[in-house]
Enzyme design. Structure first.
Site, PDB file in Angstrom:
ATOM      1  N   CYS A  50     -17.297  -4.844 -26.998  1.00  0.00           N
ATOM      2  CA  CYS A  50     -16.967  -6.242 -27.237  1.00  0.00           C
ATOM      3  C   CYS A  50     -17.559  -6.768 -28.540  1.00  0.00           C
ATOM      4  O   CYS A  50     -17.139  -7.816 -29.025  1.00  0.00           O
ATOM      5  CB  CYS A  50     -17.428  -7.110 -26.072  1.00  0.00           C
ATOM      6  SG  CYS A  50     -19.200  -7.106 -25.803  1.00  0.00           S
ATOM      7  N   ASN A  51     -18.542  -6.081 -29.112  1.00  0.00           N
ATOM      8  CA  ASN A  51     -19.086  -6.586 -30.381  1.00  0.00           C
ATOM      9  C   ASN A  51     -19.255  -5.517 -31.452  1.00  0.00           C
ATOM     10  O   ASN A  51     -19.997  -5.706 -32.409  1.00  0.00           O
ATOM     11  CB  ASN A  51     -20.425  -7.315 -30.152  1.00  0.00           C
ATOM     12  CG  ASN A  51     -21.456  -6.450 -29.459  1.00  0.00           C
ATOM     13  OD1 ASN A  51     -21.470  -5.238 -29.622  1.00  0.00           O
ATOM     14  ND2 ASN A  51     -22.318  -7.080 -28.684  1.00  0.00           N
ATOM     15  N   GLY A 189     -11.268  -9.698 -13.577  1.00  0.00           N
ATOM     16  CA  GLY A 189     -11.628  -8.346 -13.993  1.00  0.00           C
ATOM     17  C   GLY A 189     -12.548  -7.730 -12.958  1.00  0.00           C
ATOM     18  O   GLY A 189     -13.183  -8.437 -12.160  1.00  0.00           O
TER      19      GLY A 189
END
Length: 423
Positions: A50-51, A189
């Site tokens: 995610c980063n 999710g």
């Protein structure tokens, strides 16, 4: 050969660009295949979280490898070279190795010390192993980095003082909505981050937790562990209307909550305040949702700002010490392994010279006593050892920097070595 880190991460890259280079498994596989077509690249592991989207590669030539990696990344993502250049993270040799160890330890994460990166690195390595893209060098590097990450977490307590994205997001939600206790939380999710989100919300006393996932069985499995409720994806709009806090992290390549769905939920809620925590990359929740009356949308950019880097805690300092020691040992071991053939060849050539010269000394000085002859032999060996010490050290240093290949011709010429002696 030397290690290169190539890619983009949260330090220098806007979230919008990180989203554009975020890779699913199929795209990561295409990137790997493209990179390995380069004559300068022998091994590849792709890490996309995610980063960060980073390529760890073993290369024989830095500039050629970087050019080919740039072509490969632009080819699979459609991002232009001009967009990439300003934000690229490039590390080579010792700096690249240190970077990988810091990533595994959680020292390079948006939330310092977060543990998710360990599983993400392990998964990336497993993919590389299965495809054959990760060879002996990257296998050893990542295995050692993962072991060091585990040491950091067990020996320094770093994981106990770090704040995860989920925890920070819920803290911000609490500031906006009041205490988490009694709030209705919807988790969209059922992966590792969603599991963490649901567990954290449960621990903080959420009034109810609902899990929605495209694969309903996974939602049921997660909900069962937490005494929560699972709903099929078809009921997501109804679930949105009931939720005070929506936490989404699905790994989907498209929007999961668009503006219309969020607006309808607000109408059904009669405008009561609602917070969306979007932990996904690319984002799950339309950015425009944050403009709805009564709605706050917090994405990775906002959560990253809230986390900040903080002051250097004792646990962080201790973790950096563990990593520095592990990096030094890894580099020393690798240098010894890479330099061994060259050092052996140099010393073998020197030993031949010494043997011939000692034979000449023995022939020309027949009157020397055994003790005197031993002293002469020892003196010659000492001189040779002193002369070889600095070249041996330099060869090992070049091995660490990945520059032995560049200097092989010079080494052969200086020490009168044959090509086969360095193979």
């Amino acid at each position: 050969m030397s290690t290169v880190v190539f890619g983009l991460n949260h330090h220098r890259t806007p979230i919008q660009l990180l989203e554009r280079v975020s890779l699913g498994q199929d795209v990561a596989a295409r990137l790997t295949e493209s990179a390995l077509e380069s004559p300068d690249i022998s091994e590849v592991v792709v890490v996309s979280t995610c980063n960060r989207t980073e390529v760890y590669a073993e290369v024989s030539a830095f500039h050629g490898a970087v050019a080919d990696l740039t072509t490969a990344l632009t080819g699979v993502t459609g991002v232009t070279q001009d967009d990439l250049v300003e934000h690229l993270e490039l590390q080579y040799g010792e700096a690249a190795v240190a970077h990988v160890f810091n990533v595994a330890a959680g020292l390079d994460s948006m939330a310092v010390g977060e543990a998710q990166i360990v599983a993400q690195l392990r998964d990336a390595l497993a993919v590389g192993q299965d495809s054959g893209a990760a060879g002996p060098a990257l296998n050893h590097l990542l295995q050692q980095a993962l072991r060091t990450g585990k040491r950091v977490r067990t020996e320094t307590g770093l994981d106990r003082v770090s704040r995860s994205l989920v925890e920070v997001g819920l803290e911000l939600a609490r500031d906006l909505l009041g205490a988490v206790e009694g709030l209705d939380v919807l988790v969209v999710g059922a992966g590792s981050m969603s599991s963490l989100a649901a567990s954290t919300a449960s621990r903080l006393g959420a009034g109810s937790i609902t899990v929605v996932n495209r694969t309903h069985e996974r939602a049921v499995a997660l909900a069962t562990r937490l005494d929560a409720q699972a709903r099929p994806i078809a009921e997501i709009e109804a679930a949105l209307a009931q939720a005070d806090v929506v936490i989404s992290c699905t790994g989907s390549t498209g929007l999961v909550v668009d503006l219309a769905a969020a607006a309808d939920a607000q109408v059904a809620r009669s405008g009561r305040a609602q917070v969306y925590l979007d932990l996904a990359m690319p984002h799950d929740v339309a950015v425009e949702v944050g403009g709805l009356r009564g709605v706050t949308r917090l994405g990775l950019a906002e959560l990253g700002q809230a986390l900040g880097r903080g002051t250097e805690l004792p646990e962080v300092s201790a973790a950096r010490g563990v990593v520095a020691d592990a990096v030094h040992r890894h580099l020393s071991d690798r240098a010894a392994q890479v330099a061994a053939p060259t050092v052996t060849a140099i010393r073998a050539a020197a030993a031949e010279v010494v043997t011939r010269e000692l034979e000449r000394v023995d022939q020309r000085t027949p009157d020397l006593t055994d003790a005197e002859r031993a002293e002469v032999h020892l003196a010659i060996h000492r001189v040779v050892e002193k002369l070889l010490h600095r070249p041996t050290v330099r060869v090992k240093e070049m091995a660490i920097d990945g520059r032995i290949v560049e200097y092989e011709d010079a080494i052969r010429a200086l020490f009168d070595l044959h090509g086969s002696e360095l193979s």
